[in-house]
Design an enzyme around this catalytic site. Structure first.
Site, PDB file in Angstrom:
ATOM      1  N   ARG A  53       0.799  -1.277   0.019  1.00 24.45           N
ATOM      2  CA  ARG A  53       0.059   0.034   0.180  1.00 24.45           C
ATOM      3  C   ARG A  53       0.875   1.295   0.062  1.00 24.45           C
ATOM      4  O   ARG A  53       2.178   1.167   0.201  1.00 24.45           O
ATOM      5  CB  ARG A  53      -1.131   0.016   1.127  1.00 24.45           C
ATOM      6  CG  ARG A  53      -0.642  -0.719   2.237  1.00 24.45           C
ATOM      7  CD  ARG A  53       0.259  -0.372   3.433  1.00 24.45           C
ATOM      8  NE  ARG A  53       0.330   0.853   3.512  1.00 24.45           N
ATOM      9  CZ  ARG A  53       1.301   1.784   3.700  1.00 24.45           C
ATOM     10  NH1 ARG A  53       2.476   1.143   3.444  1.00 24.45           N
ATOM     11  NH2 ARG A  53       1.116   3.021   4.080  1.00 24.45           N
ATOM     12  N   GLY A  54       0.314   2.444  -0.306  1.00 25.34           N
ATOM     13  CA  GLY A  54       1.067   3.688  -0.395  1.00 25.34           C
ATOM     14  C   GLY A  54       1.227   3.699  -1.825  1.00 25.34           C
ATOM     15  O   GLY A  54       1.459   2.981  -2.889  1.00 25.34           O
ATOM     16  N   ARG A  90      -7.393  -0.518  -7.048  1.00 24.63           N
ATOM     17  CA  ARG A  90      -7.618   0.517  -6.172  1.00 24.63           C
ATOM     18  C   ARG A  90      -7.815   1.733  -6.810  1.00 24.63           C
ATOM     19  O   ARG A  90      -6.913   2.249  -7.867  1.00 24.63           O
ATOM     20  CB  ARG A  90      -6.127   0.671  -5.387  1.00 24.63           C
ATOM     21  CG  ARG A  90      -5.714  -0.561  -4.609  1.00 24.63           C
ATOM     22  CD  ARG A  90      -6.738  -0.666  -3.280  1.00 24.63           C
ATOM     23  NE  ARG A  90      -6.807   0.418  -2.374  1.00 24.63           N
ATOM     24  CZ  ARG A  90      -5.921   0.862  -1.379  1.00 24.63           C
ATOM     25  NH1 ARG A  90      -4.786   0.094  -1.420  1.00 24.63           N
ATOM     26  NH2 ARG A  90      -5.926   1.834  -0.634  1.00 24.63           N
ATOM     27  N   GLN A 202      -2.224   2.208  10.064  1.00 21.47           N
ATOM     28  CA  GLN A 202      -0.956   1.835   9.455  1.00 21.47           C
ATOM     29  C   GLN A 202       0.223   2.819  10.036  1.00 21.47           C
ATOM     30  O   GLN A 202       1.445   2.439  10.071  1.00 21.47           O
ATOM     31  CB  GLN A 202      -0.955   2.614   8.100  1.00 21.47           C
ATOM     32  CG  GLN A 202      -1.867   1.671   6.986  1.00 21.47           C
ATOM     33  CD  GLN A 202      -3.243   2.219   6.886  1.00 21.47           C
ATOM     34  OE1 GLN A 202      -3.727   2.702   7.832  1.00 21.47           O
ATOM     35  NE2 GLN A 202      -3.618   2.074   5.787  1.00 21.47           N
ATOM     36  N   ASP A 243      -2.151  10.271  -1.713  1.00 22.86           N
ATOM     37  CA  ASP A 243      -2.470   9.467  -3.015  1.00 22.86           C
ATOM     38  C   ASP A 243      -3.058   9.897  -4.087  1.00 22.86           C
ATOM     39  O   ASP A 243      -2.811   9.516  -5.295  1.00 22.86           O
ATOM     40  CB  ASP A 243      -3.582   8.276  -2.341  1.00 22.86           C
ATOM     41  CG  ASP A 243      -3.179   7.672  -1.129  1.00 22.86           C
ATOM     42  OD1 ASP A 243      -2.614   6.409  -1.579  1.00 22.86           O
ATOM     43  OD2 ASP A 243      -3.039   8.066  -0.105  1.00 22.86           O
ATOM     44  N   ASN A 253      -5.579  11.985   0.876  1.00 32.12           N
ATOM     45  CA  ASN A 253      -4.566  11.342   1.654  1.00 32.12           C
ATOM     46  C   ASN A 253      -5.610  10.372   2.900  1.00 32.12           C
ATOM     47  O   ASN A 253      -6.917  10.617   2.527  1.00 32.12           O
ATOM     48  CB  ASN A 253      -3.677  11.948   2.581  1.00 32.12           C
ATOM     49  CG  ASN A 253      -2.600  11.238   3.060  1.00 32.12           C
ATOM     50  OD1 ASN A 253      -1.714  10.412   2.533  1.00 32.12           O
ATOM     51  ND2 ASN A 253      -2.430  11.488   4.270  1.00 32.12           N
ATOM     52  N   LYS A 254      -4.964   9.558   3.627  1.00 39.00           N
ATOM     53  CA  LYS A 254      -5.803   8.757   4.453  1.00 39.00           C
ATOM     54  C   LYS A 254      -6.770   9.622   4.886  1.00 39.00           C
ATOM     55  O   LYS A 254      -6.412  10.553   5.543  1.00 39.00           O
ATOM     56  CB  LYS A 254      -4.901   7.835   5.068  1.00 39.00           C
ATOM     57  CG  LYS A 254      -5.157   7.049   6.179  1.00 39.00           C
ATOM     58  CD  LYS A 254      -6.189   5.675   5.305  1.00 39.00           C
ATOM     59  CE  LYS A 254      -5.391   4.969   4.444  1.00 39.00           C
ATOM     60  NZ  LYS A 254      -6.155   4.008   3.671  1.00 39.00           N
TER      61      LYS A 254
END
Length: 361
Positions: A53-54, A90, A202, A243, A253-254
Protein backbone atom coordinates in the site's frame (compact mmCIF):
# COMPACT_ATOMS: atom_id res chain seq x y z
CA UNK A 1 16.02 1.58 5.06
CA UNK A 2 16.59 -1.01 7.76
CA UNK A 3 14.82 -4.12 9.03
CA UNK A 4 16.63 -5.82 11.89
CA UNK A 5 19.72 -3.82 10.97
CA UNK A 6 19.78 -4.95 7.34
CA UNK A 7 19.18 -2.59 4.36
CA UNK A 8 15.83 -3.52 2.83
CA UNK A 9 13.35 -2.48 0.16
CA UNK A 10 9.64 -3.22 -0.07
CA UNK A 11 9.78 -5.03 -3.42
CA UNK A 12 12.54 -6.85 -5.29
CA UNK A 13 12.87 -9.40 -8.12
CA UNK A 14 13.45 -13.01 -7.12
CA UNK A 15 17.13 -13.79 -7.88
CA UNK A 16 16.01 -17.19 -9.22
CA UNK A 17 13.66 -15.56 -11.73
CA UNK A 18 10.51 -17.08 -10.24
CA UNK A 19 8.73 -13.77 -9.75
CA UNK A 20 8.85 -10.71 -7.50
CA UNK A 21 9.09 -10.57 -3.72
CA UNK A 22 7.13 -8.12 -1.58
CA UNK A 23 6.75 -7.63 2.16
CA UNK A 24 3.25 -8.61 3.29
CA UNK A 25 2.44 -5.41 5.15
CA UNK A 26 -0.80 -6.79 6.57
CA UNK A 27 1.36 -8.91 8.91
CA UNK A 28 3.64 -6.14 10.13
CA UNK A 29 4.81 -5.28 12.75
CA UNK A 30 4.42 -8.72 14.32
CA UNK A 31 5.67 -10.84 11.41
CA UNK A 32 8.17 -9.88 8.69
CA UNK A 33 6.99 -12.07 5.84
CA UNK A 34 8.27 -11.83 2.26
CA UNK A 35 5.74 -13.13 -0.28
CA UNK A 36 6.60 -14.28 -3.81
CA UNK A 37 4.30 -12.92 -6.53
CA UNK A 38 4.41 -15.31 -9.48
CA UNK A 39 1.81 -13.98 -11.91
CA UNK A 40 -0.69 -11.25 -12.73
CA UNK A 41 -3.28 -12.58 -10.29
CA UNK A 42 -0.81 -12.51 -7.41
CA UNK A 43 0.14 -8.91 -8.17
CA UNK A 44 -3.48 -7.80 -8.39
CA UNK A 45 -4.32 -9.50 -5.09
CA UNK A 46 -1.30 -7.94 -3.39
CA UNK A 47 -2.53 -4.46 -4.34
CA UNK A 48 -6.24 -5.00 -3.74
CA UNK A 49 -5.81 -6.73 -0.38
CA UNK A 50 -3.20 -4.17 0.74
CA UNK A 51 -0.27 -6.53 1.10
CA UNK A 52 1.38 -3.49 -0.48
CA UNK A 53 0.00 0.00 0.00
CA UNK A 54 1.06 3.59 -0.46
CA UNK A 55 0.66 5.32 -3.81
CA UNK A 56 4.28 5.03 -5.03
CA UNK A 57 4.62 1.36 -4.06
CA UNK A 58 1.24 0.53 -5.61
CA UNK A 59 2.52 2.02 -8.88
CA UNK A 60 5.77 0.05 -8.85
CA UNK A 61 3.98 -3.15 -7.89
CA UNK A 62 1.61 -2.64 -10.80
CA UNK A 63 4.60 -2.24 -13.12
CA UNK A 64 6.01 -5.52 -11.87
CA UNK A 65 2.52 -7.00 -12.26
CA UNK A 66 2.61 -6.16 -15.97
CA UNK A 67 6.07 -7.72 -16.19
CA UNK A 68 4.74 -10.90 -14.56
CA UNK A 69 1.84 -10.90 -17.02
CA UNK A 70 4.26 -10.71 -19.93
CA UNK A 71 5.88 -13.91 -18.63
CA UNK A 72 2.50 -15.58 -19.06
CA UNK A 73 1.58 -14.15 -22.45
CA UNK A 74 2.93 -11.18 -24.43
CA UNK A 75 0.12 -10.68 -26.96
CA UNK A 76 -1.57 -7.28 -27.24
CA UNK A 77 -4.88 -8.58 -25.91
CA UNK A 78 -3.29 -9.98 -22.77
CA UNK A 79 -1.22 -6.84 -22.23
CA UNK A 80 -4.36 -4.71 -22.27
CA UNK A 81 -6.20 -7.22 -20.07
CA UNK A 82 -3.38 -7.15 -17.54
CA UNK A 83 -3.49 -3.36 -17.41
CA UNK A 84 -7.25 -3.38 -16.83
CA UNK A 85 -7.05 -6.05 -14.13
CA UNK A 86 -4.44 -4.05 -12.24
CA UNK A 87 -6.20 -0.73 -12.79
CA UNK A 88 -9.35 -2.08 -11.11
CA UNK A 89 -7.58 -2.94 -7.84
CA UNK A 90 -7.50 0.50 -6.15
CA UNK A 91 -9.35 3.59 -7.44
CA UNK A 92 -7.80 6.47 -5.48
CA UNK A 93 -4.01 6.27 -5.85
CA UNK A 94 -3.16 8.00 -9.15
CA UNK A 95 0.31 6.42 -9.27
CA UNK A 96 -1.40 3.17 -10.25
CA UNK A 97 -2.74 4.61 -13.50
CA UNK A 98 0.49 6.52 -14.07
CA UNK A 99 2.60 3.39 -13.83
CA UNK A 100 0.25 1.31 -15.98
CA UNK A 101 0.10 3.97 -18.68
CA UNK A 102 3.89 4.13 -18.73
CA UNK A 103 4.21 0.36 -19.05
CA UNK A 104 1.53 0.20 -21.76
CA UNK A 105 3.15 2.96 -23.81
CA UNK A 106 6.58 1.36 -23.49
CA UNK A 107 5.52 -2.18 -24.35
CA UNK A 108 2.90 -1.29 -26.91
CA UNK A 109 5.45 0.02 -29.39
CA UNK A 110 7.66 -3.07 -29.48
CA UNK A 111 7.34 -6.57 -30.97
CA UNK A 112 5.64 -9.11 -28.74
CA UNK A 113 8.70 -11.35 -28.58
CA UNK A 114 10.68 -8.60 -26.84
CA UNK A 115 8.10 -7.75 -24.20
CA UNK A 116 8.93 -10.41 -21.61
CA UNK A 117 12.46 -9.15 -20.93
CA UNK A 118 11.74 -5.49 -21.65
CA UNK A 119 8.84 -5.34 -19.18
CA UNK A 120 11.04 -6.53 -16.32
CA UNK A 121 13.78 -4.05 -17.26
CA UNK A 122 11.25 -1.19 -17.22
CA UNK A 123 9.73 -2.28 -13.90
CA UNK A 124 13.19 -2.38 -12.33
CA UNK A 125 13.90 1.09 -13.71
CA UNK A 126 10.67 2.43 -12.23
CA UNK A 127 11.64 0.96 -8.85
CA UNK A 128 15.07 2.60 -9.04
CA UNK A 129 13.50 5.89 -10.13
CA UNK A 130 11.16 5.75 -7.15
CA UNK A 131 14.08 5.40 -4.75
CA UNK A 132 15.91 8.35 -6.31
CA UNK A 133 12.73 10.43 -6.34
CA UNK A 134 12.01 9.85 -2.68
CA UNK A 135 15.58 10.59 -1.68
CA UNK A 136 15.27 13.93 -3.49
CA UNK A 137 12.03 14.63 -1.62
CA UNK A 138 14.00 13.99 1.54
CA UNK A 139 16.65 16.53 0.62
CA UNK A 140 14.07 19.25 -0.09
CA UNK A 141 12.12 18.44 3.05
CA UNK A 142 15.28 18.50 5.15
CA UNK A 143 15.47 22.25 4.58
CA UNK A 144 12.04 22.63 6.22
CA UNK A 145 13.15 20.64 9.26
CA UNK A 146 16.36 22.66 9.53
CA UNK A 147 14.29 25.86 9.46
CA UNK A 148 12.08 24.50 12.23
CA UNK A 149 15.16 23.68 14.30
CA UNK A 150 16.45 27.24 13.92
CA UNK A 151 13.07 28.54 15.04
CA UNK A 152 13.31 26.21 18.03
CA UNK A 153 16.76 27.52 18.92
CA UNK A 154 18.35 24.15 18.23
CA UNK A 155 15.90 22.12 20.32
CA UNK A 156 14.59 18.86 18.86
CA UNK A 157 12.05 19.35 16.07
CA UNK A 158 8.67 17.77 16.81
CA UNK A 159 6.94 16.37 13.74
CA UNK A 160 3.45 14.88 13.45
CA UNK A 161 2.66 12.25 10.80
CA UNK A 162 -0.58 10.61 9.72
CA UNK A 163 -0.97 7.13 8.23
CA UNK A 164 2.18 5.66 6.70
CA UNK A 165 4.00 7.64 4.04
CA UNK A 166 7.26 5.98 4.99
CA UNK A 167 9.61 3.74 3.08
CA UNK A 168 7.06 0.95 3.45
CA UNK A 169 4.72 3.00 1.23
CA UNK A 170 7.39 3.35 -1.45
CA UNK A 171 10.32 1.25 -2.62
CA UNK A 172 12.66 3.01 -0.17
CA UNK A 173 13.04 6.27 1.82
CA UNK A 174 9.33 7.14 1.81
CA UNK A 175 7.75 10.49 1.03
CA UNK A 176 6.77 12.12 4.35
CA UNK A 177 9.48 10.20 6.20
CA UNK A 178 12.30 10.87 3.73
CA UNK A 179 12.98 14.33 5.24
CA UNK A 180 12.96 12.71 8.69
CA UNK A 181 15.53 10.11 7.69
CA UNK A 182 17.66 12.76 5.99
CA UNK A 183 17.48 14.91 9.13
CA UNK A 184 18.52 11.98 11.28
CA UNK A 185 21.50 11.33 9.01
CA UNK A 186 22.42 15.03 9.19
CA UNK A 187 22.46 14.98 12.99
CA UNK A 188 19.28 17.04 13.44
CA UNK A 189 17.56 16.09 16.69
CA UNK A 190 13.87 15.35 16.21
CA UNK A 191 10.92 13.50 17.63
CA UNK A 192 8.00 12.10 15.63
CA UNK A 193 4.42 11.85 16.87
CA UNK A 194 2.82 8.94 15.03
CA UNK A 195 -0.95 8.94 14.53
CA UNK A 196 -2.33 5.41 14.95
CA UNK A 197 -4.49 5.98 11.84
CA UNK A 198 -7.67 4.01 12.21
CA UNK A 199 -9.16 1.87 10.87
CA UNK A 200 -6.19 -0.12 9.50
CA UNK A 201 -3.72 1.42 11.97
CA UNK A 202 -0.94 1.99 9.45
CA UNK A 203 0.66 4.50 11.79
CA UNK A 204 0.73 2.10 14.73
CA UNK A 205 1.74 -0.96 12.73
CA UNK A 206 3.91 0.46 9.94
CA UNK A 207 5.22 3.96 10.69
CA UNK A 208 6.06 3.08 14.29
CA UNK A 209 7.69 -0.14 13.08
CA UNK A 210 9.96 1.49 10.53
CA UNK A 211 10.91 4.44 12.74
CA UNK A 212 11.83 1.98 15.47
CA UNK A 213 13.92 -0.10 13.09
CA UNK A 214 15.73 3.10 12.08
CA UNK A 215 16.15 4.27 15.70
CA UNK A 216 14.19 7.48 15.12
CA UNK A 217 12.72 8.82 18.41
CA UNK A 218 8.94 8.58 18.19
CA UNK A 219 5.73 8.33 20.21
CA UNK A 220 2.49 6.68 19.13
CA UNK A 221 -0.68 8.71 19.73
CA UNK A 222 -4.36 8.08 19.11
CA UNK A 223 -5.79 9.86 16.08
CA UNK A 224 -7.70 12.44 18.11
CA UNK A 225 -4.68 13.53 20.17
CA UNK A 226 -2.95 15.48 17.39
CA UNK A 227 -5.05 18.62 17.73
CA UNK A 228 -4.50 18.69 21.48
CA UNK A 229 -0.72 18.43 21.07
CA UNK A 230 -0.78 21.29 18.58
CA UNK A 231 -2.81 23.42 20.98
CA UNK A 232 -0.22 22.73 23.67
CA UNK A 233 2.61 23.86 21.39
CA UNK A 234 4.13 20.40 21.18
CA UNK A 235 4.15 20.09 17.37
CA UNK A 236 6.45 22.17 15.15
CA UNK A 237 5.29 20.89 11.77
CA UNK A 238 3.09 18.26 10.19
CA UNK A 239 4.27 16.21 7.21
CA UNK A 240 1.90 13.80 5.46
CA UNK A 241 1.87 11.94 2.17
CA UNK A 242 -0.75 11.90 -0.57
CA UNK A 243 -2.46 9.42 -2.85
CA UNK A 244 -3.59 12.01 -5.39
CA UNK A 245 -3.17 15.79 -5.70
CA UNK A 246 -5.42 17.88 -7.91
CA UNK A 247 -4.20 20.67 -10.18
CA UNK A 248 -5.19 23.34 -7.63
CA UNK A 249 -3.23 21.74 -4.77
CA UNK A 250 -6.08 19.92 -3.02
CA UNK A 251 -4.47 16.79 -1.58
CA UNK A 252 -6.15 13.42 -1.04
CA UNK A 253 -4.66 11.27 1.71
CA UNK A 254 -5.70 8.71 4.30
CA UNK A 255 -8.95 9.47 6.13
CA UNK A 256 -8.34 11.87 9.02
CA UNK A 257 -5.70 13.97 7.26
CA UNK A 258 -8.19 16.81 6.71
CA UNK A 259 -8.84 17.07 10.45
CA UNK A 260 -5.11 17.34 11.17
CA UNK A 261 -4.83 20.11 8.58
CA UNK A 262 -7.70 22.03 10.17
CA UNK A 263 -6.09 21.76 13.61
CA UNK A 264 -2.70 22.80 12.21
CA UNK A 265 -4.22 25.87 10.54
CA UNK A 266 -5.98 26.89 13.73
CA UNK A 267 -2.81 26.46 15.79
CA UNK A 268 -0.41 28.08 13.31
CA UNK A 269 1.50 24.84 12.70
CA UNK A 270 2.95 24.43 9.17
CA UNK A 271 1.27 21.56 7.30
CA UNK A 272 3.24 20.01 4.42
CA UNK A 273 2.34 17.33 1.91
CA UNK A 274 5.23 15.24 0.56
CA UNK A 275 4.65 13.44 -2.74
CA UNK A 276 6.35 12.72 -6.07
CA UNK A 277 5.23 14.54 -9.19
CA UNK A 278 3.65 11.28 -10.36
CA UNK A 279 1.04 11.69 -7.58
CA UNK A 280 -0.36 14.84 -9.21
CA UNK A 281 -3.46 14.43 -11.35
CA UNK A 282 -3.45 17.57 -13.48
CA UNK A 283 -6.58 16.39 -15.29
CA UNK A 284 -8.60 17.15 -12.13
CA UNK A 285 -9.13 20.83 -11.44
CA UNK A 286 -9.99 20.32 -7.76
CA UNK A 287 -10.03 17.73 -5.06
CA UNK A 288 -13.77 17.10 -4.96
CA UNK A 289 -13.37 15.26 -8.28
CA UNK A 290 -11.02 12.66 -6.78
CA UNK A 291 -12.75 9.27 -6.40
CA UNK A 292 -12.80 8.20 -2.76
CA UNK A 293 -12.49 4.48 -2.10
CA UNK A 294 -15.08 2.97 0.22
CA UNK A 295 -13.60 -0.09 1.87
CA UNK A 296 -15.18 -3.00 3.72
CA UNK A 297 -16.99 -2.19 6.97
CA UNK A 298 -15.19 -5.07 8.68
CA UNK A 299 -12.03 -2.93 8.75
CA UNK A 300 -13.90 -0.67 11.18
CA UNK A 301 -15.77 -3.26 13.23
CA UNK A 302 -12.83 -5.65 13.66
CA UNK A 303 -9.19 -5.11 14.63
CA UNK A 304 -6.10 -7.32 14.45
CA UNK A 305 -3.17 -7.56 16.84
CA UNK A 306 -0.86 -9.89 18.67
CA UNK A 307 -2.25 -11.84 21.62
CA UNK A 308 -0.25 -12.43 24.79
CA UNK A 309 1.15 -15.64 23.31
CA UNK A 310 2.34 -13.81 20.20
CA UNK A 311 -0.38 -15.19 17.93
CA UNK A 312 -1.89 -12.61 15.56
CA UNK A 313 -5.66 -12.58 16.09
CA UNK A 314 -8.63 -10.57 14.84
CA UNK A 315 -11.31 -9.48 17.31
CA UNK A 316 -14.70 -7.81 16.99
CA UNK A 317 -14.89 -4.25 18.37
CA UNK A 318 -18.52 -3.33 17.73
CA UNK A 319 -21.85 -5.11 18.23
CA UNK A 320 -22.30 -7.73 15.50
CA UNK A 321 -25.36 -6.00 14.07
CA UNK A 322 -23.86 -2.49 13.93
CA UNK A 323 -23.23 -1.28 10.37
CA UNK A 324 -20.19 0.87 9.61
CA UNK A 325 -18.97 3.18 6.86
CA UNK A 326 -15.35 3.12 5.81
CA UNK A 327 -14.24 5.88 3.42
CA UNK A 328 -10.53 5.27 2.96
CA UNK A 329 -9.47 8.84 2.15
CA UNK A 330 -10.37 12.49 2.53
CA UNK A 331 -9.31 15.65 0.72
CA UNK A 332 -7.39 18.48 2.36
CA UNK A 333 -8.14 21.80 0.61
CA UNK A 334 -5.12 23.64 -0.78
CA UNK A 335 -5.83 26.61 1.52
CA UNK A 336 -4.74 24.45 4.48
CA UNK A 337 -1.49 23.25 2.88
CA UNK A 338 1.70 25.21 3.62
CA UNK A 339 3.57 23.63 0.72
CA UNK A 340 3.99 20.47 -1.33
CA UNK A 341 7.39 18.80 -1.15
CA UNK A 342 8.32 17.04 -4.40
CA UNK A 343 11.49 15.71 -5.97
CA UNK A 344 11.58 18.99 -7.93
CA UNK A 345 11.43 21.19 -4.84
CA UNK A 346 8.83 22.70 -2.53
CA UNK A 347 5.86 24.27 -4.29
CA UNK A 348 2.98 26.41 -3.11
CA UNK A 349 -0.35 24.59 -3.09
CA UNK A 350 -2.01 26.72 -5.76
CA UNK A 351 -2.81 26.19 -9.42
CA UNK A 352 -0.34 28.78 -10.71
CA UNK A 353 2.69 27.27 -8.95
CA UNK A 354 1.61 23.75 -9.83
CA UNK A 355 0.99 24.68 -13.46
CA UNK A 356 4.64 25.67 -13.64
CA UNK A 357 5.57 22.30 -12.12
CA UNK A 358 3.40 20.51 -14.66
CA UNK A 359 4.96 22.31 -17.60
CA UNK A 360 8.46 21.58 -16.34
CA UNK A 361 8.04 17.86 -15.69
Amino acid sequence: MLIQGKPSTTIWPDPDGEGVFILDQTRLPHVVAPVLLRDLGDAAKAIKDMWVRGAPLIGVTAAYGVALAMRQEAADAFLHRAVEVLRATRPTAVNLNWALARMLAFLGQMPEELRRDAALVMAKKMAADDIACNEAIGEHGLALIRAAREKRGGAPVRILTHCNAGWLATVDWGTATAPIYKAQAAGVDLHVFVDETRPRNQGASLTAFELGQQNVPHTLIVDNAGGHLMQQGEVDLVIVGADRIAANGDACNKIGTYLKALAAKDCGVPFYVAAPVSTFDFSLTEGRLIPIEERAQEEVTYISGAAANGEVVTVLLAPKTTPARNPGFDVTPARLVSGIVTEKGVFAADKEALAALNSAK
